[in-house]
Write an enzyme that holds these catalytic residues in place. Sequence first.
Site, PDB file in Angstrom:
ATOM      1  N   TYR A   1      67.014  15.652  95.308  1.00 54.72           N
ATOM      2  CA  TYR A   1      66.548  16.956  94.865  1.00 54.72           C
ATOM      3  C   TYR A   1      67.598  17.632  93.994  1.00 54.72           C
ATOM      4  O   TYR A   1      68.801  17.534  94.243  1.00 54.72           O
ATOM      5  CB  TYR A   1      66.267  17.858  96.065  1.00 54.72           C
TER       6      TYR A   1
ATOM      7  N   HIS B   1      58.393  27.127 100.400  1.00 51.82           N
ATOM      8  CA  HIS B   1      59.081  25.847 100.272  1.00 51.82           C
ATOM      9  C   HIS B   1      59.677  25.348 101.592  1.00 51.82           C
ATOM     10  O   HIS B   1      60.395  24.343 101.599  1.00 51.82           O
ATOM     11  CB  HIS B   1      60.208  25.975  99.236  1.00 51.82           C
TER      12      HIS B   1
ATOM     13  N   ARG C   1      60.280  21.998  84.839  1.00 57.05           N
ATOM     14  CA  ARG C   1      60.942  20.958  85.615  1.00 57.05           C
ATOM     15  C   ARG C   1      59.897  19.922  85.996  1.00 57.05           C
ATOM     16  O   ARG C   1      58.691  20.180  85.897  1.00 57.05           O
ATOM     17  CB  ARG C   1      61.615  21.511  86.877  1.00 57.05           C
TER      18      ARG C   1
ATOM     19  N   ASN D   1      58.521  17.289  89.098  1.00 58.04           N
ATOM     20  CA  ASN D   1      58.548  16.920  90.500  1.00 58.04           C
ATOM     21  C   ASN D   1      57.668  15.677  90.645  1.00 58.04           C
ATOM     22  O   ASN D   1      56.877  15.366  89.750  1.00 58.04           O
ATOM     23  CB  ASN D   1      58.026  18.070  91.363  1.00 58.04           C
TER      24      ASN D   1
ATOM     25  N   GLU E   1      54.403  15.963  88.595  1.00 55.08           N
ATOM     26  CA  GLU E   1      54.038  17.341  88.286  1.00 55.08           C
ATOM     27  C   GLU E   1      54.961  17.878  87.204  1.00 55.08           C
ATOM     28  O   GLU E   1      56.183  17.904  87.388  1.00 55.08           O
ATOM     29  CB  GLU E   1      54.169  18.231  89.517  1.00 55.08           C
TER      30      GLU E   1
ATOM     31  N   TYR F   1      58.955  12.751 103.966  1.00 57.92           N
ATOM     32  CA  TYR F   1      58.355  13.994 103.474  1.00 57.92           C
ATOM     33  C   TYR F   1      57.272  13.719 102.438  1.00 57.92           C
ATOM     34  O   TYR F   1      56.222  14.368 102.424  1.00 57.92           O
ATOM     35  CB  TYR F   1      59.433  14.894 102.880  1.00 57.92           C
ATOM     36  N   LYS F   2      57.501  12.743 101.585  1.00 62.68           N
ATOM     37  CA  LYS F   2      56.539  12.452 100.526  1.00 62.68           C
ATOM     38  C   LYS F   2      55.418  11.529 101.004  1.00 62.68           C
ATOM     39  O   LYS F   2      54.529  11.175 100.221  1.00 62.68           O
ATOM     40  CB  LYS F   2      57.253  11.854  99.319  1.00 62.68           C
TER      41      LYS F   2
END
Length: 351
Positions: free
Chosen positions: A38, A194, A224, A226, A266, A317-318
């Site tokens: 990140y 978040h 940005r 993601n 994204e 998490y993903k």
Amino acid sequence: MTIAFKAAETFRDDFSYRNSDAAILRFPFPFPEDKYMYSVNIEPHVAGGASPVYDHAFDVDEHYIAECRERALVLAQDPGRCKVLSHMMTAQWDALELIMESFARDYPEYFSLAKNGAVWTWKNRPLGIAQTFTFGDASTLPYEPFEYITRQAQGDFTLQDQRDNNLFVDGGMVTTQADWSLEFDVGMAFHEWHAPVPLAHQIGIFDRALKFLLRLQQGQPVRRLNWTMTVNSRLDTSPENYPLWGPDRLTVSPENVAEKVNLRVELQTLFRLPRSNAILFGIRCYLANIEELGRVVKWRKRLHRVLRDLPPEIETYKGLTRYRQMAVDYLAPFDDGEPLSKGSQADQNVL
């Protein structure tokens, strides 16, 4: 500019969505290095960069008509996917103006906006829409202004209200999200929204991002990237519809992993709005499966290295746990270990 719209493709049932060669080469590949962690990774949203998707304020591509139709299907089933709190009406008009003016300026072959005082005429040729309305009078549109214009744009959008030295998600059109819910998040402050993201809070990512965004200036948008991964080319992976897409993960095998698993990127853009001082947050989703990305030599090697060395917290998490190793095993034979150029550009012009 001529865009060959793929109007008949689908993001459900037979999943007929595919990228042309040109769409693969312009894909916003998110990994400039062989490893991922990140970061704030915010940069000015100006024309130019590693992909043509950055050339305009809002990217319109070959999937435009199909994505607008998919949005309409989701809204017909669940109208709550578009929700704006009552104090955000000025921000709704700000967003409509920004998107209409940007589309008309950047894609004059497909969109036009004529103004006669407060009476505006909007034409959207790909969708066959011609609408005359009075700016500031929502009764002259078939939907409230934010819903009206975001039904005609690719990707999700939220409206962030700035108050108490914080940002609040006080509106959104969210039909293509990666497992988060507008219904659950609306009204939340920045850190609350978040909260589920692991590691990033501990290393101060969101503290720095909030400080930066509170100072965002009108006319100086930022962006940005993601990413996550999705099984099948399904845009709507909302918590509300988890029973539909969650079991897809069980269908991935070593034989079909390259076809079924999509890298989901994204392109996140943020614009300060002029009258309301709110922020329009665009979340444009791009999908390309591993097979398509593997046609770009640099990307198949880099994707292998990133997935191979991904921290376990991010893998969990993903939601990649069930098929990450299958993807790594598929990509490994294509990676000779040679150094790759820095940056995320494709480094080739043809496939």
